[in-house]
Design a protein around this motif. Sequence first.
Motif, PDB file in Angstrom:
ATOM      1  N   ARG A 127      57.461  42.309  37.897  1.00  0.00           N
ATOM      2  CA  ARG A 127      56.672  43.255  38.687  1.00  0.00           C
ATOM      3  C   ARG A 127      55.198  43.118  38.316  1.00  0.00           C
ATOM      4  NH1 ARG A 127      54.929  48.688  37.992  1.00  0.00           N
ATOM      5  NH2 ARG A 127      55.720  48.577  35.853  1.00  0.00           N
ATOM      6  N   ILE A 128      54.330  43.166  39.340  1.00  0.00           N
ATOM      7  CA  ILE A 128      52.888  43.127  39.094  1.00  0.00           C
ATOM      8  C   ILE A 128      52.431  44.544  38.770  1.00  0.00           C
ATOM      9  CG2 ILE A 128      50.625  42.674  40.103  1.00  0.00           C
ATOM     10  CD1 ILE A 128      51.871  40.527  41.787  1.00  0.00           C
ATOM     11  N   ALA A 129      52.104  44.768  37.513  1.00  0.00           N
ATOM     12  CA  ALA A 129      51.707  46.095  37.069  1.00  0.00           C
ATOM     13  C   ALA A 129      50.222  46.183  36.742  1.00  0.00           C
ATOM     14  CB  ALA A 129      52.523  46.514  35.845  1.00  0.00           C
ATOM     15  N   THR A 130      49.620  45.082  36.304  1.00  0.00           N
ATOM     16  CA  THR A 130      48.210  45.074  35.911  1.00  0.00           C
ATOM     17  C   THR A 130      47.438  44.164  36.844  1.00  0.00           C
ATOM     18  OG1 THR A 130      48.890  45.368  33.609  1.00  0.00           O
ATOM     19  CG2 THR A 130      46.616  44.731  34.005  1.00  0.00           C
ATOM     20  N   ILE A 131      46.476  44.749  37.582  1.00  0.00           N
ATOM     21  CA  ILE A 131      45.668  44.004  38.560  1.00  0.00           C
ATOM     22  C   ILE A 131      44.212  44.069  38.130  1.00  0.00           C
ATOM     23  CG2 ILE A 131      45.034  43.761  40.976  1.00  0.00           C
ATOM     24  CD1 ILE A 131      47.878  46.027  40.356  1.00  0.00           C
ATOM     25  N   LEU A 132      43.574  42.924  38.091  1.00  0.00           N
ATOM     26  CA  LEU A 132      42.158  42.841  37.735  1.00  0.00           C
ATOM     27  C   LEU A 132      41.352  42.483  38.976  1.00  0.00           C
ATOM     28  CD1 LEU A 132      39.767  42.614  35.714  1.00  0.00           C
ATOM     29  CD2 LEU A 132      40.428  40.229  35.375  1.00  0.00           C
ATOM     30  N   LEU A 133      40.329  43.261  39.264  1.00  0.00           N
ATOM     31  CA  LEU A 133      39.424  42.984  40.383  1.00  0.00           C
ATOM     32  C   LEU A 133      38.119  42.446  39.818  1.00  0.00           C
ATOM     33  CD1 LEU A 133      39.589  43.325  43.499  1.00  0.00           C
ATOM     34  CD2 LEU A 133      38.214  45.380  43.228  1.00  0.00           C
ATOM     35  N   SER A 134      37.860  41.157  40.031  1.00  0.00           N
ATOM     36  CA  SER A 134      36.658  40.489  39.522  1.00  0.00           C
ATOM     37  C   SER A 134      35.683  40.327  40.686  1.00  0.00           C
ATOM     38  CB  SER A 134      37.030  39.128  38.928  1.00  0.00           C
ATOM     39  OG  SER A 134      35.887  38.449  38.458  1.00  0.00           O
ATOM     40  N   ALA A 135      34.568  41.064  40.649  1.00  0.00           N
ATOM     41  CA  ALA A 135      33.667  41.163  41.796  1.00  0.00           C
ATOM     42  C   ALA A 135      32.531  40.151  41.701  1.00  0.00           C
ATOM     43  CB  ALA A 135      33.090  42.577  41.892  1.00  0.00           C
ATOM     44  N   VAL A 136      32.443  39.279  42.729  1.00  0.00           N
ATOM     45  CA  VAL A 136      31.314  38.355  42.861  1.00  0.00           C
ATOM     46  C   VAL A 136      30.416  38.906  43.970  1.00  0.00           C
ATOM     47  CG1 VAL A 136      30.662  35.918  43.082  1.00  0.00           C
ATOM     48  CG2 VAL A 136      32.937  36.530  42.261  1.00  0.00           C
ATOM     49  N   CYS A 137      29.911  40.116  43.769  1.00  0.00           N
ATOM     50  CA  CYS A 137      29.058  40.796  44.746  1.00  0.00           C
ATOM     51  C   CYS A 137      28.323  41.909  44.014  1.00  0.00           C
ATOM     52  CB  CYS A 137      29.887  41.354  45.913  1.00  0.00           C
ATOM     53  SG  CYS A 137      31.226  42.446  45.400  1.00  0.00           S
ATOM     54  N   ASP A 138      27.540  42.688  44.741  1.00  0.00           N
ATOM     55  CA  ASP A 138      26.767  43.729  44.083  1.00  0.00           C
ATOM     56  C   ASP A 138      27.670  44.908  43.692  1.00  0.00           C
ATOM     57  OD1 ASP A 138      27.154  45.349  46.365  1.00  0.00           O
ATOM     58  OD2 ASP A 138      25.362  44.550  47.300  1.00  0.00           O
ATOM     59  N   ALA A 139      27.125  45.792  42.848  1.00  0.00           N
ATOM     60  CA  ALA A 139      27.918  46.888  42.304  1.00  0.00           C
ATOM     61  C   ALA A 139      28.347  47.881  43.379  1.00  0.00           C
ATOM     62  CB  ALA A 139      27.120  47.607  41.218  1.00  0.00           C
ATOM     63  N   ALA A 180      46.128  40.100  32.423  1.00  0.00           N
ATOM     64  CA  ALA A 180      46.498  40.761  33.676  1.00  0.00           C
ATOM     65  C   ALA A 180      47.599  39.986  34.390  1.00  0.00           C
ATOM     66  CB  ALA A 180      45.271  40.904  34.574  1.00  0.00           C
ATOM     67  N   ASP A 181      48.421  40.711  35.150  1.00  0.00           N
ATOM     68  CA  ASP A 181      49.465  40.064  35.944  1.00  0.00           C
ATOM     69  C   ASP A 181      48.895  39.380  37.180  1.00  0.00           C
ATOM     70  OD1 ASP A 181      51.434  41.042  34.196  1.00  0.00           O
ATOM     71  OD2 ASP A 181      51.561  42.939  35.289  1.00  0.00           O
ATOM     72  N   LEU A 182      47.787  39.878  37.695  1.00  0.00           N
ATOM     73  CA  LEU A 182      47.178  39.325  38.908  1.00  0.00           C
ATOM     74  C   LEU A 182      45.673  39.533  38.847  1.00  0.00           C
ATOM     75  CD1 LEU A 182      47.324  38.163  41.827  1.00  0.00           C
ATOM     76  CD2 LEU A 182      47.624  40.526  42.621  1.00  0.00           C
ATOM     77  N   VAL A 183      44.922  38.493  39.158  1.00  0.00           N
ATOM     78  CA  VAL A 183      43.457  38.570  39.236  1.00  0.00           C
ATOM     79  C   VAL A 183      43.058  38.390  40.698  1.00  0.00           C
ATOM     80  CG1 VAL A 183      41.268  37.557  38.516  1.00  0.00           C
ATOM     81  CG2 VAL A 183      43.175  37.684  36.899  1.00  0.00           C
ATOM     82  N   ILE A 184      42.237  39.313  41.209  1.00  0.00           N
ATOM     83  CA  ILE A 184      41.737  39.230  42.578  1.00  0.00           C
ATOM     84  C   ILE A 184      40.220  39.098  42.524  1.00  0.00           C
ATOM     85  CG2 ILE A 184      41.536  40.389  44.800  1.00  0.00           C
ATOM     86  CD1 ILE A 184      44.119  41.834  44.213  1.00  0.00           C
ATOM     87  N   VAL A 185      39.705  38.015  43.066  1.00  0.00           N
ATOM     88  CA  VAL A 185      38.262  37.797  43.132  1.00  0.00           C
ATOM     89  C   VAL A 185      37.739  38.491  44.397  1.00  0.00           C
ATOM     90  CG1 VAL A 185      36.423  36.087  43.305  1.00  0.00           C
ATOM     91  CG2 VAL A 185      38.437  35.622  41.889  1.00  0.00           C
ATOM     92  N   LEU A 186      36.795  39.389  44.218  1.00  0.00           N
ATOM     93  CA  LEU A 186      36.210  40.113  45.342  1.00  0.00           C
ATOM     94  C   LEU A 186      34.900  39.451  45.735  1.00  0.00           C
ATOM     95  CD1 LEU A 186      35.991  42.518  47.302  1.00  0.00           C
ATOM     96  CD2 LEU A 186      34.900  43.805  45.455  1.00  0.00           C
ATOM     97  N   ALA A 187      34.818  38.979  46.978  1.00  0.00           N
ATOM     98  CA  ALA A 187      33.602  38.371  47.512  1.00  0.00           C
ATOM     99  C   ALA A 187      33.189  39.130  48.767  1.00  0.00           C
ATOM    100  CB  ALA A 187      33.828  36.894  47.838  1.00  0.00           C
ATOM    101  N   GLU A 188      31.906  39.116  49.043  1.00  0.00           N
ATOM    102  CA  GLU A 188      31.377  39.785  50.237  1.00  0.00           C
ATOM    103  C   GLU A 188      30.835  38.743  51.199  1.00  0.00           C
ATOM    104  OE1 GLU A 188      28.244  43.323  51.604  1.00  0.00           O
ATOM    105  OE2 GLU A 188      28.316  42.629  49.527  1.00  0.00           O
ATOM    106  N   GLU A 189      31.259  38.834  52.454  1.00  0.00           N
ATOM    107  CA  GLU A 189      30.833  37.866  53.463  1.00  0.00           C
ATOM    108  C   GLU A 189      29.325  37.931  53.670  1.00  0.00           C
ATOM    109  OE1 GLU A 189      32.072  36.481  57.989  1.00  0.00           O
ATOM    110  OE2 GLU A 189      32.433  38.535  57.326  1.00  0.00           O
ATOM    111  N   GLY A 190      28.679  36.777  53.635  1.00  0.00           N
ATOM    112  CA  GLY A 190      27.243  36.702  53.844  1.00  0.00           C
ATOM    113  C   GLY A 190      26.409  37.025  52.626  1.00  0.00           C
ATOM    114  N   GLN A 191      27.039  37.445  51.514  1.00  0.00           N
ATOM    115  CA  GLN A 191      26.293  37.807  50.308  1.00  0.00           C
ATOM    116  C   GLN A 191      26.715  36.978  49.099  1.00  0.00           C
ATOM    117  OE1 GLN A 191      23.732  39.930  50.293  1.00  0.00           O
ATOM    118  NE2 GLN A 191      24.004  40.349  52.486  1.00  0.00           N
ATOM    119  N   SER A 192      28.004  36.843  48.894  1.00  0.00           N
ATOM    120  CA  SER A 192      28.480  36.062  47.747  1.00  0.00           C
ATOM    121  C   SER A 192      28.183  34.581  47.975  1.00  0.00           C
ATOM    122  CB  SER A 192      29.982  36.274  47.557  1.00  0.00           C
ATOM    123  OG  SER A 192      30.270  37.638  47.340  1.00  0.00           O
ATOM    124  N   ARG A 193      27.717  33.911  46.920  1.00  0.00           N
ATOM    125  CA  ARG A 193      27.324  32.519  47.025  1.00  0.00           C
ATOM    126  C   ARG A 193      28.512  31.603  46.720  1.00  0.00           C
ATOM    127  NH1 ARG A 193      24.354  31.052  43.194  1.00  0.00           N
ATOM    128  NH2 ARG A 193      23.087  29.472  44.253  1.00  0.00           N
TER     129      ARG A 193
END
Length: 286
Positions: free
Chosen positions: A109-121, A241-254
Amino acid sequence: MAEMLEAITAQPPFTDMISSLSPLPAPATLAPVPDATAEIPADPPREPVERARPPQPSRRAARIRTTLSLLHHRIARRLARPAVAREPASRGFRHLARRIGAAQPDGKRIATILLSAVCDAGTANDTMLMFAAMLQDELGGRLLVVDATLRADGISSALGLSAVPGFSDMRDDDPHGTLEMIQLLPRPSVFLMPAGLNPGAVNSNDLPALLPALSAHFDHILIQQHAIFSDTRYLPIAAGADLVIVLAEEGQSRMPDLARCRETFRANAIGQVGMLLALPPTDPTA
């Protein structure tokens, strides 16, 4: 057909038709031919006719045409704009939460999720709030949100809990003290581990060591970080973490930053990685 042939053959011969006609009148009885040298009377003079002028458009008609032209251009501009999505923003997060809640091929089971943000705060905090709400709403249970940004601009600041003990103050040898730092949020069954009094002073190995104890009290743990390559202290937490999700923003993240994230994950054997693309906010009044 027989009757038609009989009617045709019953007609008199052509010579008989000619002989039955009356003779032409004698030349003396014909009307005299007019003299070609006689003068032809001239036509009476015609009165000059004024050339008709095209009707001039009135001012009212000109205003109507101008208004219609402006309306046409305004409609054309509006139609040329990209269509605003009518679906609620929460739908994508609900779908993601259901996929996370589904059983994995290995039965874990995926219990621990990490959100790694490549965008502004701002985008990262808004996404964390929506993701946490939909994750708990879809999967139920108790959800713990951890501000592990190691900065003062994370989800704790957005919720007004930046000046309370939290992540930077916990110790792996004191799990009970760590539980006392957790804050209850207004949304039922959603809790927050704030960034702490000194976000920059964190031992990166404390949280991985405390994850088993925290998992005993919470069904899911959602951790917030910035780009994985921006701080080496992020790596032990991401590896746990069980799952890492990279957060990117369209038009902003390089794109080079996303490539650096990929290389960092590969270099540290972090393979359970996905990506979430956030769309920039749109102004509905525009």
